[in-house]
Design a protein around this motif. Structure first.
Motif, PDB file in Angstrom:
ATOM      1  N   UNK A  75       0.782  -1.234   0.000  1.00  0.00           N
ATOM      2  CA  UNK A  75       0.000   0.000   0.000  1.00  0.00           C
ATOM      3  C   UNK A  75       0.819   1.292   0.000  1.00  0.00           C
ATOM      4  N   UNK A  76       2.103   1.258  -0.284  1.00  0.00           N
ATOM      5  CA  UNK A  76       2.902   2.493  -0.291  1.00  0.00           C
ATOM      6  C   UNK A  76       2.275   3.539  -1.206  1.00  0.00           C
ATOM      7  N   UNK A  77       1.743   3.106  -2.326  1.00  0.00           N
ATOM      8  CA  UNK A  77       1.159   4.020  -3.302  1.00  0.00           C
ATOM      9  C   UNK A  77      -0.153   4.643  -2.835  1.00  0.00           C
ATOM     10  N   UNK A 123       1.520   2.705 -14.661  1.00  0.00           N
ATOM     11  CA  UNK A 123       0.740   3.927 -14.896  1.00  0.00           C
ATOM     12  C   UNK A 123      -0.609   3.858 -14.180  1.00  0.00           C
ATOM     13  N   UNK A 124      -1.206   2.695 -14.133  1.00  0.00           N
ATOM     14  CA  UNK A 124      -2.504   2.523 -13.452  1.00  0.00           C
ATOM     15  C   UNK A 124      -2.373   2.835 -11.966  1.00  0.00           C
ATOM     16  N   UNK A 125      -1.332   2.328 -11.338  1.00  0.00           N
ATOM     17  CA  UNK A 125      -1.105   2.577  -9.911  1.00  0.00           C
ATOM     18  C   UNK A 125      -0.766   4.050  -9.686  1.00  0.00           C
ATOM     19  N   UNK A 126       0.082   4.625 -10.542  1.00  0.00           N
ATOM     20  CA  UNK A 126       0.403   6.050 -10.403  1.00  0.00           C
ATOM     21  C   UNK A 126      -0.852   6.914 -10.486  1.00  0.00           C
ATOM     22  N   UNK A 133      -6.746   6.647  -4.309  1.00  0.00           N
ATOM     23  CA  UNK A 133      -6.767   5.182  -4.319  1.00  0.00           C
ATOM     24  C   UNK A 133      -8.100   4.604  -3.836  1.00  0.00           C
ATOM     25  N   UNK A 134      -8.848   5.385  -3.059  1.00  0.00           N
ATOM     26  CA  UNK A 134     -10.116   4.888  -2.542  1.00  0.00           C
ATOM     27  C   UNK A 134     -11.220   4.875  -3.604  1.00  0.00           C
TER      28      UNK A 134
END
Length: 137
Positions: A75-77, A123-126, A133-134
């Motif tokens: 979960x760092x991102x 790119x999706x995570x960024x 993120x929620x």
């Protein structure tokens, strides 16, 4: 020589070298962060940010936390750039294993480490980094 110094200082502090939360980091910042990550972070967070393997709770010391993955498997991102830089510089209260690096590295060096960490993310995570993120997964 004076003009050259001004150009170097302007380039060094250029906001273009630092990505904002959710943006792909600048390749120069990633490159600068790689060596810093290897020196200060890799011994615990491992190569490519894969983190340490969990230790079964029945053999772990109280308060011992394994170094979490910094790639997109953990979960760092979920945290903003500012939150991650704060953790790098100030450590974590809940475990002595994540030391405060303030006074050892600068805020700019912490930003470079973050750029290297963000290079592990798709790119999706960024696009979903930080508070987004929620709602975007």
């Amino acid at each position: 020589m004076h003009k050259f110094n001004i150009v170097i200082i302007a380039l060094f502090f250029s906001p273009g070298l630092f990505a904002a939360t959710g943006e792909r980091p600048d390749p120069e910042a990633v490159n600068a962060g790689k060596g810093l990550y290897q020196e200060y972070c890799q011994s615990c967070h491992q190569k490519d940010g894969v983190g340490e393997k969990p230790i079964p709770s029945f053999i772990a010391r109280p308060g011992y936390l394994t170094a979490m993955p910094l790639n997109e498997t953990s979960h760092a991102w979920h945290h903003s750039d500012e939150q991650i830089i704060h953790t790098i510089l100030n450590g974590l209260q809940r475990t002595k294993r994540m030391p405060a690096w303030k006074g050892v590295i600068t805020e700019q060096q912490a930003s470079h480490i973050l750029a290297y960490i963000k290079s592990f993310w798709s790119d999706r995570i960024l696009a979903c980094q930080g508070p987004k993120h929620m709602s975007c997964m």
